[in-house]
Design an enzyme around this catalytic site. Sequence first.
Site, PDB file in Angstrom:
ATOM      1  N   ASP A 257       0.859  -1.191   0.000  1.00 26.36           N
ATOM      2  CA  ASP A 257       0.000   0.000   0.000  1.00 26.36           C
ATOM      3  C   ASP A 257       0.894   1.239   0.000  1.00 26.36           C
ATOM      4  OD1 ASP A 257      -2.461   1.303  -0.017  1.00 26.36           O
ATOM      5  OD2 ASP A 257      -2.561   1.410   2.165  1.00 26.36           O
TER       6      ASP A 257
ATOM      7  N   ASP B  96       3.040   1.347   8.315  1.00 26.56           N
ATOM      8  CA  ASP B  96       1.818   0.623   7.983  1.00 26.56           C
ATOM      9  C   ASP B  96       2.035  -0.424   6.902  1.00 26.56           C
ATOM     10  OD1 ASP B  96      -0.744  -0.235   8.018  1.00 26.56           O
ATOM     11  OD2 ASP B  96      -1.556   1.454   6.890  1.00 26.56           O
TER      12      ASP B  96
ATOM     13  N   ASN C  73       1.709   6.847   3.397  1.00 29.64           N
ATOM     14  CA  ASN C  73       2.416   5.870   4.220  1.00 29.64           C
ATOM     15  C   ASN C  73       3.924   6.087   4.219  1.00 29.64           C
ATOM     16  OD1 ASN C  73       0.281   4.435   5.302  1.00 29.64           O
ATOM     17  ND2 ASN C  73       0.110   3.076   3.542  1.00 29.64           N
TER      18      ASN C  73
END
Length: 342
Positions: free
Chosen positions: A217, A234, A222
């Site tokens: 992701d 994350d 992030n």
Amino acid sequence: MNDDSDIPSRDDTQGISPAFSFAALTPDCVLDALESVDLYSDGRLLALNSYENRVYQVGIEDGPPLVVKFYRPQRWSDAAIREEHAFVDELAAAEIPAVPAMQIAGSSLHTFAGYRFAVFKRRGGRAPELDDAATREWLGRFIGRIHAVGMTKPFAERPTLDIASFGEEPRDWLLAHDCIPADLREAWQSVTAQALEGVRRCYERAGDVKLLRLHGDCHVGNVLWTDAGPHFVDFDDSRSGPAIQDLWMLLSGERSEQRLQLTDLLAGYEDFVEFDARELYLVEALRTLRLLHYSAWLARRWDDPAFPVAFPWFNTQRYWQDRVLEMREQIALMDEPPLWPA
């Protein structure tokens, strides 16, 4: 620690009613959970921007604040969470700036009152300046270092990003649960079928690309930047997939701008790992899968009280009309030549 853009995993395919979920996770419960692993708060508690899980910054007596993440029940198995933690531990051992879960009493994963949680050191930072070529090249080197570790062995417990789990299953779930307005259902079903055919053609053009362990992701939200450079947070969506999955979400703007951005990212990336240019055929295919998956994620979570507040535009007539147009745009983009570096 910020997981507000989480996209659901394979383990979500049964759907989860979050009514059970985080209602009992009161501030007292959070602090009691920390005390259960001998961490004592000074009373300061800040909820961080998070929807898929629940994440808090907690002040600690005689020490710096920590971040505690409570995992959404039923989403991942314990083994899959521990495998994510082990991957980040490998990165940290290789001196790659990622934020591993703390080992407390010999474990990174803990339980309290039916919730599973992990504790992390707080790492601050700012958003990277992606309009700067040097920053993009630095990010590319960082991702290349992550992938150099990621390709040393496969995941055993975490899923693979593929057409079935990221495209076909979310499409089928939305149709089975009557999420699409009746007057748009036929158009949406037709355009998503065409889009998935386009995805398959992109995969056929790319051929048998290598799969490796990914962040999964890898978008700008992030990445945290300090004077020492970037670090990613994350890894909750970490999974197996093609390397380009951790690169394409950092591209934006017109096609000419994206070519320059990609050039800089790959210049840094290939200091550590050779990039297979065939994967460029997958950029718009992966974007299409992410868009389908995102709609299904919102629909699955709609019973969670946090979601209608955060995403009030979801599930309106306009929302689904826009998704039909979006898929038509993706069909056209997937038939264009791939985005080659400048």
